[in-house]
Structure formats: C-alpha cells, structure tokens
Design a protein around this motif. Structure first.
Motif, PDB file in Angstrom:
ATOM      1  N   TYR A 167       0.297  -1.032   0.023  1.00 49.70           N
ATOM      2  CA  TYR A 167      -0.198   0.140   0.268  1.00 49.70           C
ATOM      3  C   TYR A 167       0.807   1.033  -0.253  1.00 49.70           C
ATOM      4  O   TYR A 167       1.829   1.424   0.388  1.00 49.70           O
ATOM      5  CB  TYR A 167      -0.619  -0.406   1.107  1.00 49.70           C
ATOM      6  CG  TYR A 167      -1.960  -1.340   1.438  1.00 49.70           C
ATOM      7  CD1 TYR A 167      -2.689  -0.391   0.376  1.00 49.70           C
ATOM      8  CD2 TYR A 167      -1.997  -1.675   2.214  1.00 49.70           C
ATOM      9  CE1 TYR A 167      -4.418  -0.979   0.404  1.00 49.70           C
ATOM     10  CE2 TYR A 167      -3.366  -3.217   2.014  1.00 49.70           C
ATOM     11  CZ  TYR A 167      -4.204  -2.407   1.103  1.00 49.70           C
ATOM     12  OH  TYR A 167      -5.508  -3.166   1.236  1.00 49.70           O
ATOM     13  N   SER A 168       0.174   2.434  -0.778  1.00 51.77           N
ATOM     14  CA  SER A 168       1.428   2.899  -0.425  1.00 51.77           C
ATOM     15  C   SER A 168      -0.101   4.894  -0.512  1.00 51.77           C
ATOM     16  O   SER A 168      -0.558   4.386  -0.445  1.00 51.77           O
ATOM     17  CB  SER A 168       1.853   3.911  -2.047  1.00 51.77           C
ATOM     18  OG  SER A 168       0.757   3.993  -2.990  1.00 51.77           O
ATOM     19  N   THR A 169       1.004   5.653   0.158  1.00 45.73           N
ATOM     20  CA  THR A 169      -0.188   7.035   0.418  1.00 45.73           C
ATOM     21  C   THR A 169      -0.987   7.515  -0.835  1.00 45.73           C
ATOM     22  O   THR A 169      -0.802   7.074  -1.834  1.00 45.73           O
ATOM     23  CB  THR A 169       0.709   8.355   0.533  1.00 45.73           C
ATOM     24  OG1 THR A 169       1.636   8.456  -1.249  1.00 45.73           O
ATOM     25  CG2 THR A 169       1.849   8.063   1.500  1.00 45.73           C
ATOM     26  N   SER A 170      -1.707   8.069  -0.282  1.00 45.55           N
ATOM     27  CA  SER A 170      -3.518   8.371  -1.256  1.00 45.55           C
ATOM     28  C   SER A 170      -2.940   9.337  -2.208  1.00 45.55           C
ATOM     29  O   SER A 170      -2.958   9.950  -3.406  1.00 45.55           O
ATOM     30  CB  SER A 170      -4.105   9.110  -0.410  1.00 45.55           C
ATOM     31  OG  SER A 170      -5.482   8.492  -0.300  1.00 45.55           O
ATOM     32  N   GLU A 171      -1.630  10.568  -2.006  1.00 45.78           N
ATOM     33  CA  GLU A 171      -1.693  11.747  -3.303  1.00 45.78           C
ATOM     34  C   GLU A 171      -0.883  11.069  -4.321  1.00 45.78           C
ATOM     35  O   GLU A 171      -0.523  12.043  -5.198  1.00 45.78           O
ATOM     36  CB  GLU A 171      -0.494  12.441  -2.045  1.00 45.78           C
ATOM     37  CG  GLU A 171      -1.457  13.274  -0.911  1.00 45.78           C
ATOM     38  CD  GLU A 171      -1.370  12.617   0.625  1.00 45.78           C
ATOM     39  OE1 GLU A 171      -1.123  11.482   0.818  1.00 45.78           O
ATOM     40  OE2 GLU A 171      -1.440  13.547   1.025  1.00 45.78           O
ATOM     41  N   GLY A 172       0.012   9.652  -3.746  1.00 49.32           N
ATOM     42  CA  GLY A 172       0.860   9.923  -4.854  1.00 49.32           C
ATOM     43  C   GLY A 172       2.146   9.542  -4.806  1.00 49.32           C
ATOM     44  O   GLY A 172       2.639  10.145  -3.382  1.00 49.32           O
ATOM     45  N   SER A 173       2.458   8.445  -5.204  1.00 49.39           N
ATOM     46  CA  SER A 173       4.281   8.977  -5.221  1.00 49.39           C
ATOM     47  C   SER A 173       5.426   9.631  -5.236  1.00 49.39           C
ATOM     48  O   SER A 173       4.448  10.664  -6.206  1.00 49.39           O
ATOM     49  CB  SER A 173       5.153   7.241  -6.024  1.00 49.39           C
ATOM     50  OG  SER A 173       6.214   8.092  -6.891  1.00 49.39           O
ATOM     51  N   SER A 176      -1.940   2.439  -8.333  1.00 43.18           N
ATOM     52  CA  SER A 176      -1.714   1.355  -7.844  1.00 43.18           C
ATOM     53  C   SER A 176       0.261   1.636  -7.716  1.00 43.18           C
ATOM     54  O   SER A 176       0.748   2.428  -8.624  1.00 43.18           O
ATOM     55  CB  SER A 176      -1.756   0.529  -9.248  1.00 43.18           C
ATOM     56  OG  SER A 176      -0.482  -0.288  -9.176  1.00 43.18           O
ATOM     57  N   THR A 177       0.434   0.893  -6.485  1.00 39.09           N
ATOM     58  CA  THR A 177       2.370   1.883  -6.504  1.00 39.09           C
ATOM     59  C   THR A 177       2.807   1.319  -7.379  1.00 39.09           C
ATOM     60  O   THR A 177       4.061   1.721  -7.629  1.00 39.09           O
ATOM     61  CB  THR A 177       2.022   0.494  -5.025  1.00 39.09           C
ATOM     62  OG1 THR A 177       1.195   0.817  -4.230  1.00 39.09           O
ATOM     63  CG2 THR A 177       3.401   1.697  -4.340  1.00 39.09           C
TER      64      THR A 177
END
Ligand code: PMP
Length: 370
Positions: A44-50, A246-247
């Motif tokens: 999983y990663s952050t909602s704002e994006g990489s 998608s991460t």
C-alpha cells in the motif's frame, strides 16, 4: 452500432486510441523489471501518490513554464478519475457547470452523474463564444467551467492566447473555477506552444494531466494540479475512491521518466502522428461530399468534420459500416441540441496506408470518390 465498429475488418476512425506499435514496450518493461527489485512496490502507499512521480511531474510543469511543487499534485488512476474526484469534491446536486459545446463525452457523463446542470458555451472554428461565457456565468453562477484547451476532444480545436487570457479574466471577475483537462497538450505537431490557463488565474484553475496519450493509456496514470482550498477534499475523495493509484504502476512510471527513454519515445509518437494527420488532411478533400468542411488541428488525435446541408452523420454511419469503415457521429458530444451534421475522425490509430484505405471506403460509401 458500436459493436459493428469493432469488427476486425473495420477500419475505425471512431476510437481515440493511441497507436499500439508506438508503445515503448522495451523501455516500460525495463522500468517494471527495475522497480520489482524491491517489495515496497507491491505494498500500500499514500493517497496523494508516489513522491518520486509527483516530483517528476512537477519538474515537467515547471520546465513547461508553470512553476509547480510536488505537494500541489495528486496522482490519479487516469485523468478520468481526476474528473470524477473533482466532480465529487465540487459539485452539489443542482449546481450549474459550464462546458464547451461540443465537449468530451465522458466529462459530460461524469458531471451529469454528480447531479450537475450542464450548460454549453458555443465553440466553433472562430473560438469559444466569450460573450456567452461571461453572460452564462453572470446568469448561472456556475461552480466551474470545464475546458480541454489544447487539441480538444472531440474537435481538435485549441484556444488561442487571447481566448485563454479572457477566459481566465472572466473566471476571476465572476468568481468561478476552471477545470482545464490537458491530455493532448504534448501532442503538438505544428504551431507554437501556449501557456496553461493556470498561468493566468492560478487561484482559480485546477489542471488535469495524463500519461495515457504520451506513454500508454493502460498504465492508468494521471494527476490533478490542485489549488490549496480543494486539496484536502480531493485527497479524501481519492482515498474513498481507491485508497491510491497502483503503487507498482506509479513506481514504474517514475522510473521510466527518470530513465530518459520517455522523450525519444514521445518524439517518435509525435512524428508518426504528424504524418498521419497530414495523410488524413491530404485525402479528405477527395472523399468527403461536396460542401463538407473540416479543421486542420496543430496536434492531438482528432479532425472534426461538418457534412453538407441535408446530411446527418448518425444516419450516414450505416452506409460507412457497410463499407467497413467507422467514425463517431458528433451528436453525442453536445450537452444541448446537437449539430447532426458533425462527426469526429481519429487519425492516430492506423499507419498512413490504412488511413488512405479507410477514407477511400468512406468515399465509396458516400459516393464522393473512392
Ligand atoms: N480527458 C479527455 C479530454 C480525454 O480525451 C480523455 C481520454 N479519451 C480523458 C480525459 C481520460 O483519459 P485517461 O483517464 O486515460 O487519462
């Protein structure tokens, strides 16, 4: 009708599809391979994006003349999701929003689903009716004006510098936002680049971008360049929609941008599309019925045709399909009463020989040549 356009023998100028043979398979594969060296790309990663991807996109805006910080950007699952998130964040049922007439169909659907009342502003080869924009803004107090300022879908039209200035001025004076949707901005084959609307009204403009037309649509990566006042709401809307894009796709896209393989690949796309546009424009006069008109776009994917008086593009599609060629009748792109004589032709999907063949079939269908 749509199912018929998808038969394999049909040359379809209907879909806005990039040319699959121009996807940089090797470069994109190398980036996925590289990022799969670390398990983090499956997490999983952050909602704002990489952060790496936002940094790269911000750098590109800044290089393009619009100073942008990574923190202003929210990565989305294609710019289509960006439209949906902005509709969720900004539209209350019954709100009025203004659009170009004609307008990108899936934007019309998104705004209608959110309960907006959509009012079209006439847009023709002479440009947007700026007086109508001002009048409708005064009359309806719209939440926003949605525009595809560069190489618009469906018409291929572009707002000139003067129009951009004036649209931004009207938005400031009348106090509404602008959503500028720019998936085609980098697909320029002739003419000079124009500043983003955000350059003229930074506090009023939300910009959408996408890699769909410049890398590949299957990546599903786009973004919103937000203003501070809407950023928290849009971030919550993004979280509610899908937690995050998608991460692994974001990591591969960031790696691909940094690898330097994107620019030469985009140059190949631009030069192929320029040739395809020129092929279509060369052939159109000999295949369209006398009295037809069409534009000569400086970029993008589409030419907009208007058939002569008495012809109806939807009614004429059957004859075209019988010759195994397809297009999109223009009527579906109108929020109000449609211009039944219009149609959209996409010139990017096929190489020049197939464009010639498809257009020749259209000439045969309409008895105008062949
Ligand atoms: N906006 C416009 C004007 C488009 O033409 C498209 C794609 N046809 C999109 C948004 C959505 O593109 P994507 O979600 O692939 O970025």
């Amino acid at each position: 009708m749509l199912a018929l356009t998808e038969r394999p023998e049909v040359i379809s100028f209907a879909g806005g599809l990039p040319a699959p043979e121009l996807f940089d398979l090797d470069g994109i594969r190398a980036s996925f391979d590289a990022v799969l060296g670390s398990p983090g790309v499956l997490q999983y990663s952050t909602s704002e994006g990489s952060p790496a991807l936002r940094e790269e996109v911000a750098r590109r805006y800044t290089a393009d003349g619009l100073e942008t910080a990574a923190s202003e950007l929210i990565i989305t699952t294609g710019s289509q999701q960006g439209l949906g998130l902005l509709a969720t964040a900004l539209i209350d049922p019954g709100d009025t929003i203004l659009v170009e007439e004609p307008c990108y169909l899936a934007a019309l659907q998104t705004f209608a689903l959110a309960g907006a009342r959509v009012v079209g502003i006439p847009y023709d080869d002479d440009g947007l009716d700026l007086d109508a924009l001002d009048r409708m803004a005064a009359e309806h107090a719209p939440k926003f004006f949605y525009t595809v300022p560069t190489f618009q879908n469906p018409t291929g039209r572009t707002h000139g510098l003067g129009s951009r200035r004036r649209i931004a001025e009207i938005a400031r004076q009348r106090g509404f936002r602008i959503i500028e949707d720019e998936p085609y901005r980098q697909l320029r084959y002739s003419g000079d680049p124009l500043p983003s609307l955000a350059a003229f009204a930074p506090d009023h403009v939300l910009s959408l971008g996408s890699f769909s037309k410049v890398i590949a649509p299957g990546l599903r990566i786009g973004w919103i360049r937000t203003t501070p006042d809407v950023r928290p709401t849009v971030t919550i809307a993004k979280q509610a929609a899908d937690l995050h894009t998608s991460t692994i796709d974001q990591a591969a896209a960031a790696h691909y941008l940094v690898s330097g393989r994107g620019e030469p690949a985009l140059d190949r796309i631009r030069s192929a599309y320029a040739e395809r546009r020129d092929t279509m424009l060369d052939v159109l006069p000999s295949v369209l019925p006398a009295g037809s008109t069409w534009n000569r776009p400086d970029g993008g994917m589409f030419v907009w045709v208007r058939l002569p008086e008495g012809m109806d593009a939807a009614a004429s599609l059957g004859a075209a399909l019988a010759q195994d060629v397809a297009y999109v009748p223009g009527a579906s792109f109108f929020s109000g009463p449609p211009d039944e004589r219009t149609l959209r032709l996409s010139f990017t999907t096929y190489p020049p020989a197939s464009i010639r063949e498809g257009l020749s079939r259209l000439g045969t269908a309409w008895g105008a040549g062949g």
